[in-house]
Design a protein around this motif. Structure first.
Motif, PDB file in Angstrom:
ATOM      1  N   SER A 520       0.849  -1.077   0.001  1.00 53.84           N
ATOM      2  CA  SER A 520      -0.017  -0.147  -0.059  1.00 53.84           C
ATOM      3  C   SER A 520       0.737   1.332   0.020  1.00 53.84           C
ATOM      4  CB  SER A 520      -0.793  -0.047   1.068  1.00 53.84           C
ATOM      5  OG  SER A 520      -1.936  -1.097   1.377  1.00 53.84           O
ATOM      6  N   GLY A 521       0.513   2.246  -0.910  1.00 53.08           N
ATOM      7  CA  GLY A 521       1.370   3.301  -0.989  1.00 53.08           C
ATOM      8  C   GLY A 521       0.484   4.518  -0.592  1.00 53.08           C
ATOM      9  N   TYR A 522       1.224   5.371   0.399  1.00 55.23           N
ATOM     10  CA  TYR A 522       0.092   6.478   1.106  1.00 55.23           C
ATOM     11  C   TYR A 522       0.973   7.907   0.489  1.00 55.23           C
ATOM     12  CZ  TYR A 522      -2.417   3.838   4.393  1.00 55.23           C
ATOM     13  OH  TYR A 522      -3.443   3.077   4.963  1.00 55.23           O
ATOM     14  N   ALA A 539      -1.376  -1.320 -14.221  1.00 53.06           N
ATOM     15  CA  ALA A 539      -1.739  -2.333 -13.163  1.00 53.06           C
ATOM     16  C   ALA A 539      -2.974  -2.265 -12.600  1.00 53.06           C
ATOM     17  CB  ALA A 539      -0.557  -3.094 -12.335  1.00 53.06           C
ATOM     18  N   PRO A 540      -3.879  -3.061 -12.236  1.00 50.09           N
ATOM     19  CA  PRO A 540      -5.150  -3.054 -11.615  1.00 50.09           C
ATOM     20  C   PRO A 540      -4.792  -2.728  -9.903  1.00 50.09           C
ATOM     21  CG  PRO A 540      -4.818  -5.172 -12.102  1.00 50.09           C
ATOM     22  CD  PRO A 540      -3.990  -4.439 -12.628  1.00 50.09           C
ATOM     23  N   TYR A 541      -5.521  -1.841  -9.508  1.00 49.94           N
ATOM     24  CA  TYR A 541      -5.129  -1.405  -7.971  1.00 49.94           C
ATOM     25  C   TYR A 541      -6.320  -1.235  -7.173  1.00 49.94           C
ATOM     26  CZ  TYR A 541      -5.154   3.650  -8.849  1.00 49.94           C
ATOM     27  OH  TYR A 541      -5.433   4.563  -9.271  1.00 49.94           O
ATOM     28  N   LEU A 542      -6.369  -0.922  -5.890  1.00 55.33           N
ATOM     29  CA  LEU A 542      -7.398  -0.514  -5.154  1.00 55.33           C
ATOM     30  C   LEU A 542      -6.927   0.851  -4.823  1.00 55.33           C
ATOM     31  CD1 LEU A 542     -10.026  -0.676  -3.474  1.00 55.33           C
ATOM     32  CD2 LEU A 542      -8.314  -1.781  -1.471  1.00 55.33           C
ATOM     33  N   PHE A 549      -5.694  10.450   3.636  1.00 55.40           N
ATOM     34  CA  PHE A 549      -4.486  10.157   2.968  1.00 55.40           C
ATOM     35  C   PHE A 549      -5.065   9.366   1.727  1.00 55.40           C
ATOM     36  CE2 PHE A 549      -2.260  11.505   6.776  1.00 55.40           C
ATOM     37  CZ  PHE A 549      -1.203  11.731   6.522  1.00 55.40           C
ATOM     38  N   GLN A 550      -4.446   9.447   0.461  1.00 55.17           N
ATOM     39  CA  GLN A 550      -4.334   9.000  -0.888  1.00 55.17           C
ATOM     40  C   GLN A 550      -3.879   7.691  -0.855  1.00 55.17           C
ATOM     41  OE1 GLN A 550      -6.552  10.411  -3.160  1.00 55.17           O
ATOM     42  NE2 GLN A 550      -6.963  11.940  -1.590  1.00 55.17           N
ATOM     43  N   VAL A 551      -4.391   6.469  -0.953  1.00 55.55           N
ATOM     44  CA  VAL A 551      -4.042   5.206  -0.917  1.00 55.55           C
ATOM     45  C   VAL A 551      -3.993   4.599  -2.162  1.00 55.55           C
ATOM     46  CG1 VAL A 551      -3.998   3.194   0.344  1.00 55.55           C
ATOM     47  CG2 VAL A 551      -4.571   4.990   1.508  1.00 55.55           C
ATOM     48  N   SER A 552      -3.042   3.916  -2.591  1.00 61.63           N
ATOM     49  CA  SER A 552      -3.122   2.826  -3.709  1.00 61.63           C
ATOM     50  C   SER A 552      -2.575   1.504  -3.294  1.00 61.63           C
ATOM     51  CB  SER A 552      -2.103   3.066  -4.951  1.00 61.63           C
ATOM     52  OG  SER A 552      -2.897   4.562  -5.428  1.00 61.63           O
ATOM     53  N   ALA A 553      -3.251   0.489  -3.332  1.00 63.15           N
ATOM     54  CA  ALA A 553      -2.922  -0.788  -2.771  1.00 63.15           C
ATOM     55  C   ALA A 553      -3.002  -1.910  -4.036  1.00 63.15           C
ATOM     56  CB  ALA A 553      -3.801  -1.352  -1.671  1.00 63.15           C
ATOM     57  N   LEU A 554      -2.194  -2.834  -3.832  1.00 55.87           N
ATOM     58  CA  LEU A 554      -2.259  -3.893  -4.634  1.00 55.87           C
ATOM     59  C   LEU A 554      -1.475  -5.093  -4.077  1.00 55.87           C
ATOM     60  CD1 LEU A 554       0.134  -3.902  -7.839  1.00 55.87           C
ATOM     61  CD2 LEU A 554       0.762  -2.782  -5.649  1.00 55.87           C
ATOM     62  N   THR A 555      -1.790  -6.497  -4.656  1.00 50.49           N
ATOM     63  CA  THR A 555      -1.301  -7.613  -4.121  1.00 50.49           C
ATOM     64  C   THR A 555      -0.277  -8.337  -5.096  1.00 50.49           C
ATOM     65  OG1 THR A 555      -3.193  -8.096  -2.637  1.00 50.49           O
ATOM     66  CG2 THR A 555      -1.980 -10.013  -3.238  1.00 50.49           C
ATOM     67  N   VAL A 556       0.751  -8.786  -4.566  1.00 54.54           N
ATOM     68  CA  VAL A 556       1.798  -9.308  -5.510  1.00 54.54           C
ATOM     69  C   VAL A 556       2.216 -10.687  -5.007  1.00 54.54           C
ATOM     70  CG1 VAL A 556       2.504  -7.245  -6.478  1.00 54.54           C
ATOM     71  CG2 VAL A 556       3.815  -8.156  -4.552  1.00 54.54           C
ATOM     72  N   GLU A 557       2.529 -11.689  -5.783  1.00 53.58           N
ATOM     73  CA  GLU A 557       2.979 -13.020  -5.368  1.00 53.58           C
ATOM     74  C   GLU A 557       4.183 -13.300  -6.286  1.00 53.58           C
ATOM     75  OE1 GLU A 557       1.709 -17.483  -5.053  1.00 53.58           O
ATOM     76  OE2 GLU A 557       0.442 -15.892  -5.159  1.00 53.58           O
ATOM     77  N   LEU A 558       5.378 -13.684  -5.608  1.00 54.11           N
ATOM     78  CA  LEU A 558       6.519 -13.768  -6.144  1.00 54.11           C
ATOM     79  C   LEU A 558       7.128 -15.209  -5.894  1.00 54.11           C
ATOM     80  CD1 LEU A 558       8.298 -10.499  -4.986  1.00 54.11           C
ATOM     81  CD2 LEU A 558       6.972 -10.850  -7.393  1.00 54.11           C
ATOM     82  N   THR A 564       9.823  -7.970  -8.971  1.00 57.20           N
ATOM     83  CA  THR A 564       8.853  -6.839  -9.373  1.00 57.20           C
ATOM     84  C   THR A 564       9.157  -5.514  -9.232  1.00 57.20           C
ATOM     85  OG1 THR A 564       6.612  -6.634 -10.011  1.00 57.20           O
ATOM     86  CG2 THR A 564       6.931  -7.237  -7.620  1.00 57.20           C
ATOM     87  N   VAL A 565       8.884  -4.644  -9.863  1.00 57.66           N
ATOM     88  CA  VAL A 565       9.052  -3.177  -9.625  1.00 57.66           C
ATOM     89  C   VAL A 565       7.714  -2.525  -9.536  1.00 57.66           C
ATOM     90  CG1 VAL A 565      10.126  -1.062 -10.115  1.00 57.66           C
ATOM     91  CG2 VAL A 565      11.252  -3.289 -10.490  1.00 57.66           C
ATOM     92  N   ILE A 566       7.210  -1.900  -8.568  1.00 57.09           N
ATOM     93  CA  ILE A 566       6.066  -1.047  -8.846  1.00 57.09           C
ATOM     94  C   ILE A 566       6.583   0.555  -8.226  1.00 57.09           C
ATOM     95  CG2 ILE A 566       3.728  -0.702  -7.116  1.00 57.09           C
ATOM     96  CD1 ILE A 566       4.165  -3.577  -5.898  1.00 57.09           C
ATOM     97  N   ARG A 567       5.593   1.330  -9.186  1.00 56.11           N
ATOM     98  CA  ARG A 567       5.625   2.636  -8.900  1.00 56.11           C
ATOM     99  C   ARG A 567       4.522   3.210  -8.671  1.00 56.11           C
ATOM    100  NH1 ARG A 567       9.111   6.876 -12.968  1.00 56.11           N
ATOM    101  NH2 ARG A 567      10.757   5.326 -12.397  1.00 56.11           N
ATOM    102  N   TYR A 568       4.501   3.993  -7.643  1.00 48.31           N
ATOM    103  CA  TYR A 568       3.295   4.646  -7.236  1.00 48.31           C
ATOM    104  C   TYR A 568       3.291   6.189  -7.957  1.00 48.31           C
ATOM    105  CZ  TYR A 568       2.417   0.959  -4.042  1.00 48.31           C
ATOM    106  OH  TYR A 568       1.931  -0.487  -3.317  1.00 48.31           O
ATOM    107  N   ASN A 569       2.265   6.770  -8.383  1.00 45.85           N
ATOM    108  CA  ASN A 569       2.595   7.950  -8.982  1.00 45.85           C
ATOM    109  C   ASN A 569       1.498   9.092  -8.506  1.00 45.85           C
ATOM    110  OD1 ASN A 569       4.298   7.157 -11.259  1.00 45.85           O
ATOM    111  ND2 ASN A 569       2.724   5.711 -11.905  1.00 45.85           N
TER     112      ASN A 569
END
Length: 600
Positions: A520-522, A539-542, A549-558, A564-569
């Protein structure tokens, strides 16, 4: 008798010569006076510079002496510093000096030097002088527990001096900020920058000391007995605040005495049918009602005050005792503390050291014990042993303070008080565990990780982060980026080689050896959420909010070896050229946050 034609000019010439001689003498006298005044100012400027240059290193000497426990030496150094500062202020504030401040070119430099000397003198007299007196009465060894008791009187005695010093430091910040060094020579302009940098750097440290001397005595029972929960978080199974609550202990304090009175494993608490406290709607939407149903999960929310309140209520329901506050720590923080205590013998026969604490508590324990209860007991015994060493006075006090400061800066030590006045002091510190509030100088972001594997695979999760910004729009609103790289460092045969308790054994639908994480990115309420990318692709996210606070969340399985590289914008609201900071879950393997290069 009438003067002859020849006598009149001769008389006038004598008169003119007399007048010229008088004017010449006056001019000569003025020149002498001016030269003398210039020399006076020049000499005093040299003396003032010497005094200030001699005073500056004394501040560092005093700090080192305080840390080394040399109280009397620190007091004498503080007295020398205040004497030097006072002398510099006197040398730069007499009427002659002030008169020369109106001289073009020279005057602005003299005015700034006077202001600098005045600010340093005010800080020395109102701030450093009282601290020097306290330093002469207190030794660092005074804070070493003796038979489980800390003498709280030195802390209580230091409160007025520290408070006065903090006020003086903040006044100095204001004074220096108002000094205009534009148009002055390089040496003077640099002096303004140096002093501004120094007071701005010293204020947060002094503020932390002020908070400590106001809160710690009461926490140690100076004003009456207290009871605190200590949560030992296990980051092998991540939660936003650090990890599941592997062990829970009750600590009793009274008049400086510290006693560990009760222990329990996090798993021993029942799962309640409903949240023990009403959860905020945002928390329920993001992390589920289970946040308030099970002790292991109170750290799902990154808001530690909420986690602490939930843990406090669960303890009350289980044992009937209302605690006065909650503290949290993790095994990495314990490893820092062990550097201050030295090796500690465990009941199991193991020697717990700063080098092996993390591997022993978060990896080896699962190889050695199959039963979760045995693992929890080992975890609890280690925490109790470290507590006993610290409470027994075995830790070097300077090294202990440094260890706790390092752990606090990494959010591995968190503190919450049920007393509103004390909690107000803790707010906006790294110990409070609040969301990352931004200000005019710093834009702050949050990155929080919650395990979805249902096991202890986060021992193998490596986390790298970077933050950056770029301005591409005509309105100068900046684009911010927060990038996180997650890597499963487990061996390719981890699914077979590791115990089921570590991999989860498909209990929650995750292939053994894989690591599944909710990330989760805040960002602050003011910014605009522009979504995220994963490995360079949308990518789809919540999208959500948490306390605004603004939040973007996603689930990853490795899978083992996978990254994996996730960038919050995010999009800022106005031009910004300040600092960027990232507050995140204190994972086991965390790399230093780097600068993210961004282009339009």
């Amino acid at each position: 008798m009438e003067p002859t034609p020849t006598s009149r000019p001769r008389g006038r010439r004598r008169a003119r010569r007399g007048r010229r001689k008088t004017v010449g003498l006056v001019i000569l006298a003025l020149v002498v006076i001016v030269v003398g005044l210039v020399a006076w100012v020049g000499v005093r400027a040299g003396l003032a510079r010497a005094e200030l240059e001699a005073a500056i290193p004394l501040a560092g000497d005093m700090q080192r002496q305080v840390v080394a426990g040399e109280g009397d030496a620190a007091r004498l150094t503080g007295e020398k510093l205040t004497e030097r500062a006072a002398s510099a202020a006197v040398l730069t504030s007499d009427p002659v000096w002030r008169a020369f401040e109106v001289v073009p070119a020279l005057g602005p430099n003299l005015a700034v030097v006077r202001q600098l000397a005045g600010a340093i003198n005010d800080l020395a007299q109102d701030g450093i002088a009282p601290l020097a007196q306290v330093a002469g009465q207190i030794s660092v060894d005074d804070f070493r527990p003796v038979d489980g008791t800390v003498d709280v009187q030195p802390l209580l005695a230091a409160q007025p001096a520290v408070s006065q010093a903090l006020t003086a430091m903040r006044t100095a910040q204001t004074q220096v900020a108002e000094i205009d060094g534009d148009g002055t020579i390089d040496q003077v302009a640099e002096a303004v920058v140096r002093l501004s940098t120094a007071v701005n750097a010293a204020e947060p440290a002094l503020d932390a000391v002020d908070k400590a001397v106001r809160v710690v005595p009461n926490m140690l029972g100076a004003s009456g007995p207290r009871n605190y929960l200590v949560l030992v978080q296990n980051p092998a199974e991540l939660r936003s605040t650090g990890g599941i609550m592997g062990a829970v202990a009750l600590v009793h304090t009274e008049a400086g005495s510290i006693q560990l009175t009760q222990q329990a494993s996090g798993a021993s608490f029942p799962r309640h049918p409903e949240s023990v406290l009403e959860l905020p709607t945002d928390t329920r939407n993001l992390y589920g009602a289970i946040t308030g149903q099970y002790m292991l999960n109170v750290g799902l929310t990154p808001r530690f005050p909420l986690s602490a309140a939930l843990a406090k209520e669960m303890w009350r329901l289980q044992y009937g005792l209302e605690v006065d506050g909650v503290l949290s720590i993790d095994p990495v923080a314990l490893s820092y503390i062990l550097a201050a205590t030295g090796p500690i013998a465990l009941p199991s026969g193991d020697s717990l050291t700063s080098d092996n604490a993390v591997s022993l508590l978060l990896t080896d324990v699962y190889q050695r014990f199959e039963a979760p209860k045995e693992q929890d007991d080992f975890f609890a015994a280690a925490a109790a042993s470290v507590f006993s060493a610290v409470a027994g006075g075995d830790a070097d006090p300077v090294a202990l303070i440094e260890a706790l400061a390092k752990a606090g800066a990494e959010h591995r030590v968190l503190v919450w008080s049920a007393a509103d006045a004390e909690q107000a002091v803790l707010d906006n510190t790294t110990l409070a565990g609040g969301l990352p509030a931004s200000d005019a100088d710093t834009e702050r972001f949050g990155l929080y990780l919650n395990d979805a594997t249902g096991a202890k695979m986060d021992t193998y999760l490596d986390v790298s982060t970077s933050v950056g910004q770029v301005t591409c729009r005509n309105d100068k609103r900046p684009n911010f980026g927060v990038e996180v790289t997650l890597t499963n460092t487990a061996h390719s045969d981890a699914g077979k080689a590791l115990p089921k308790y570590v991999t989860g054994g498909t209990q929650f639908g995750v292939s053994p050896g894989n690591v599944k994480t909710i990330v989760s990115g805040y960002a602050s309420p003011e910014v605009q959420n522009l979504g995220l990318t994963r490995d360079g692709q949308a990518a789809p996210y919540l999208p959500a909010s948490d306390e605004g606070f603004q939040v973007s969340a996603l689930t990853v399985e490795l899978a083992p070896g996978q990254s994996t590289v996730i960038r919050y914008n995010w999009l800022g609201t106005a031009p910004f050229d300040g600092d960027l900071e990232l507050q995140m879950t204190p994972v086991i393997h965390r790399n230093e946050t780097k600068k993210l290069d961004m282009t339009c």
